[in-house]
Design a protein around this motif. Structure first.
Motif, PDB file in Angstrom:
ATOM      1  N   LEU A 247       0.824  -1.210   0.000  1.00 47.23           N
ATOM      2  CA  LEU A 247       0.000   0.000   0.000  1.00 47.23           C
ATOM      3  C   LEU A 247       0.856   1.258   0.000  1.00 47.23           C
ATOM      4  N   ILE A 248       1.907   1.250   0.827  1.00 47.21           N
ATOM      5  CA  ILE A 248       2.784   2.416   0.905  1.00 47.21           C
ATOM      6  C   ILE A 248       3.535   2.622  -0.406  1.00 47.21           C
ATOM      7  N   LEU A 249       3.975   1.543  -0.989  1.00 47.19           N
ATOM      8  CA  LEU A 249       4.662   1.650  -2.277  1.00 47.19           C
ATOM      9  C   LEU A 249       3.717   2.178  -3.352  1.00 47.19           C
ATOM     10  N   ASP A 250       2.436   1.849  -3.232  1.00 49.11           N
ATOM     11  CA  ASP A 250       1.441   2.378  -4.163  1.00 49.11           C
ATOM     12  C   ASP A 250       1.331   3.890  -4.001  1.00 49.11           C
ATOM     13  N   SER A 251       1.370   4.363  -2.743  1.00 51.49           N
ATOM     14  CA  SER A 251       1.351   5.808  -2.498  1.00 51.49           C
ATOM     15  C   SER A 251       2.600   6.471  -3.068  1.00 51.49           C
ATOM     16  N   CYS A 252       3.739   5.814  -2.904  1.00 44.38           N
ATOM     17  CA  CYS A 252       4.979   6.337  -3.498  1.00 44.38           C
ATOM     18  C   CYS A 252       4.852   6.405  -5.021  1.00 44.38           C
ATOM     19  N   SER A 253       4.186   5.403  -5.600  1.00 46.90           N
ATOM     20  CA  SER A 253       3.971   5.389  -7.050  1.00 46.90           C
ATOM     21  C   SER A 253       3.126   6.575  -7.474  1.00 46.90           C
ATOM     22  N   ASN A 254       2.035   6.828  -6.719  1.00 45.05           N
ATOM     23  CA  ASN A 254       1.139   7.929  -7.058  1.00 45.05           C
ATOM     24  C   ASN A 254       1.839   9.282  -6.959  1.00 45.05           C
ATOM     25  N   LEU A 255       2.732   9.405  -5.961  1.00 45.78           N
ATOM     26  CA  LEU A 255       3.472  10.653  -5.768  1.00 45.78           C
ATOM     27  C   LEU A 255       4.682  10.747  -6.688  1.00 45.78           C
ATOM     28  N   ARG A 256       4.955   9.637  -7.385  1.00 48.00           N
ATOM     29  CA  ARG A 256       6.196   9.525  -8.162  1.00 48.00           C
ATOM     30  C   ARG A 256       7.384   9.837  -7.249  1.00 48.00           C
ATOM     31  N   ALA A 257       7.256   9.406  -5.985  1.00 46.21           N
ATOM     32  CA  ALA A 257       8.269   9.692  -4.970  1.00 46.21           C
ATOM     33  C   ALA A 257       9.301   8.574  -4.958  1.00 46.21           C
ATOM     34  N   LEU A 258      10.265   8.678  -5.855  1.00 49.39           N
ATOM     35  CA  LEU A 258      11.270   7.633  -5.993  1.00 49.39           C
ATOM     36  C   LEU A 258      12.121   7.503  -4.730  1.00 49.39           C
ATOM     37  N   ARG A 259      12.493   8.620  -4.121  1.00 44.70           N
ATOM     38  CA  ARG A 259      13.346   8.577  -2.931  1.00 44.70           C
ATOM     39  C   ARG A 259      12.662   7.824  -1.798  1.00 44.70           C
ATOM     40  N   GLU A 260      11.381   8.166  -1.526  1.00 43.19           N
ATOM     41  CA  GLU A 260      10.643   7.467  -0.475  1.00 43.19           C
ATOM     42  C   GLU A 260      10.455   6.000  -0.834  1.00 43.19           C
ATOM     43  N   GLY A 261      10.247   5.740  -2.118  1.00 44.11           N
ATOM     44  CA  GLY A 261      10.089   4.362  -2.557  1.00 44.11           C
ATOM     45  C   GLY A 261      11.346   3.541  -2.309  1.00 44.11           C
TER      46      GLY A 261
END
Length: 453
Positions: A247-261
């Protein structure tokens, strides 16, 4: 254990079968089934029930029925699993027929039918089944209301609120299943504040409840808050599981937040979860959405066990990046395909505007014996909608009715939109054999949608 020479007892065989059912791995399950027959415990009721669950979940209904016919006693669990899986696989008539054959239906049997309807989005049918259950004088339990709540997103908020009131009267609103279902229901109806309030009053929210909250925040595009919820959950001492990380990785995907991912990837590695199917697939998806298909490919090849799920994830990743040729090459060498695999390709073709390829893939899927589900049908209807394929749309409509999806709200909505657009453009309708450039690089044979029919 087997390599050490120890013999598996009934309890271990049941555990192994349950694991195969959870992974929907019929091949390994078949090997364990052979071991069961070798040890002479195939007639045991508990073993038989788990075998029924395994084969039914994998779509092997004839084998599941054969096992039931050889069981000395068929318990409610076996019947309920068979009813539920019939419904989940789209065999609604078989589910209803089997349910009607059972003179006395327990609450778990009713739950199987209601849950099956709910998972297919057939909310009105789920509600009708619930009404019949009440007429028999049976009160629902937490699983009944949990299933109804999970289906209430398409029925409407007011119906969900009515169910919420009934759970309060029955005193089951604070149970884990109902509590998490309430959070899901309010989140799906974009009442995220209500979902948070329900979460806040739970005495001891467990990981399931936290996962529902994180999922709801992501669904309401509050992906930043979802990341904060993960940190808070860990402060309270809860360790994330595969679902949480997914779920968290999905949020990172939506934010295009590569660093957090990448940070979540590191956390998954520390927890030993990065090589698991669920987290592995989420990592592949995250890197693909962040346009790092090379990293996604690396995750795929580093996974310990490649299953149809992981293969589907990497194929879907290539499709998301618009890399049709690479996706098709991998899809062609997949050792096994399921409905999700086919949907990844067909829906990907819709997004890429590859009409001909989508129809040809459906023709291949039809020939392989895999039945379309809601996602397949919606994708194909969208193709007909976008490219004004009137005759194709009619054939898909017939398939919708044949598979019982004509009472699914989402499918009905897309059908209505398709016919409306076709009526608006009556002279732009294309046929199967058209050589119009809009169909792509090739043409589609007349039987592309219906096989030999």
């Amino acid at each position: 254990m087997l390599k050490t020479g120890l013999r598996a007892d009934k309890a271990l065989l049941v555990c192994a079968l349950t694991a195969c059912a959870g992974l929907m791995d019929s091949k390994k399950g078949f090997k364990i089934h052979a071991l069961i027959l070798k040890h002479g415990v195939g007639s045991d009721v508990i073993v038989g029930s788990v075998l029924v669950m395994l084969y039914a979940r994998c779509g092997g209904f004839s084998e599941a029925i054969r096992i039931i016919n050889h069981m000395p006693l068929v318990d409610d669990f076996s019947w309920s699993v068979l009813i539920a899986e019939y419904a989940k696989h789209g065999f609604i008539d078989s589910a209803i027929k089997l349910s009607d054959c059972l003179e006395k239906k327990s609450v778990p049997l009713w739950n199987a039918l209601i849950g099956g309807y709910s998972e297919l989005g057939m909310n009105e049918e789920a509600h009708k089944a619930f009404g019949k259950m009440q007429l028999e004088g049976k009160k629902g339990d937490e699983f009944t209301y949990g299933s109804l709540l999970l289906a209430s997103d398409l029925v409407g908020l007011s119906y969900g609120e009515q169910l919420h009131s009934q759970t309060i009267k029955l005193g089951i609103d604070s149970s884990v299943f109902v509590g998490s279902a309430l959070i899901d229901m309010y989140s799906y109806n974009f009442e995220c504040e209500a979902a948070i309030r329900i979460f806040d009053v739970l005495d001891e929210p467990n990981l399931v409840c936290w996962n529902s909250l994180i999922s709801g925040l992501g669904l309401n595009k509050l992906d930043g808050k979802a990341l904060c919820a993960l940190r808070l959950m860990m402060v309270f001492g809860l360790v994330p599981d595969n679902i949480t990380l997914s779920l968290i990785l999905d949020s990172c995907s939506n934010l295009r937040a590569l660093r957090e991912g990448v940070q979540i990837h590191t956390l998954a590695s520390k927890l030993g979860l990065e090589s698991g199917v669920v987290a592995g697939c989420a990592l592949i998806d995250m890197y693909a959405k962040c346009d790092r298909i090379i990293y996604a490919s690396r995750v795929f090849y580093e996974l310990q066990d490649h299953s149809v799920i992981t293969w589907t994830a990497i194929v879907g990743g290539y499709m998301r990046c618009g890399m049709w040729d690479e996706a098709k090459e991998l899809f062609d060498i997949m050792p096994e395909r399921n409905i999700v695999s086919w949907n990844a390709m067909i829906s990907g073709c819709v997004k890429l505007g590859r009409c001909t390829e989508a129809l040809q893939l459906y023709h291949q899927m039809h020939n392989s014996g895999i039945l379309p589900d809601q996602i397949t049908l919606v994708s194909l209807l969208t193709i007909c909608y976008n490219f004004l394929l009137k005759e194709n749309g009619k054939q898909i409509h017939a398939q919708v009715i044949k598979n019982g999806y004509h009472i699914n709200n989402h499918v009905t909505m897309v059908l209505t939109e398709m016919y409306h657009k076709l009526e608006v453009h009556p002279y732009s309708v294309l046929s199967f054999g058209s050589s119009d450039p809009v169909l792509g690089n090739g043409t589609v044979e007349p039987d592309a949608l219906s096989g030999n029919n």
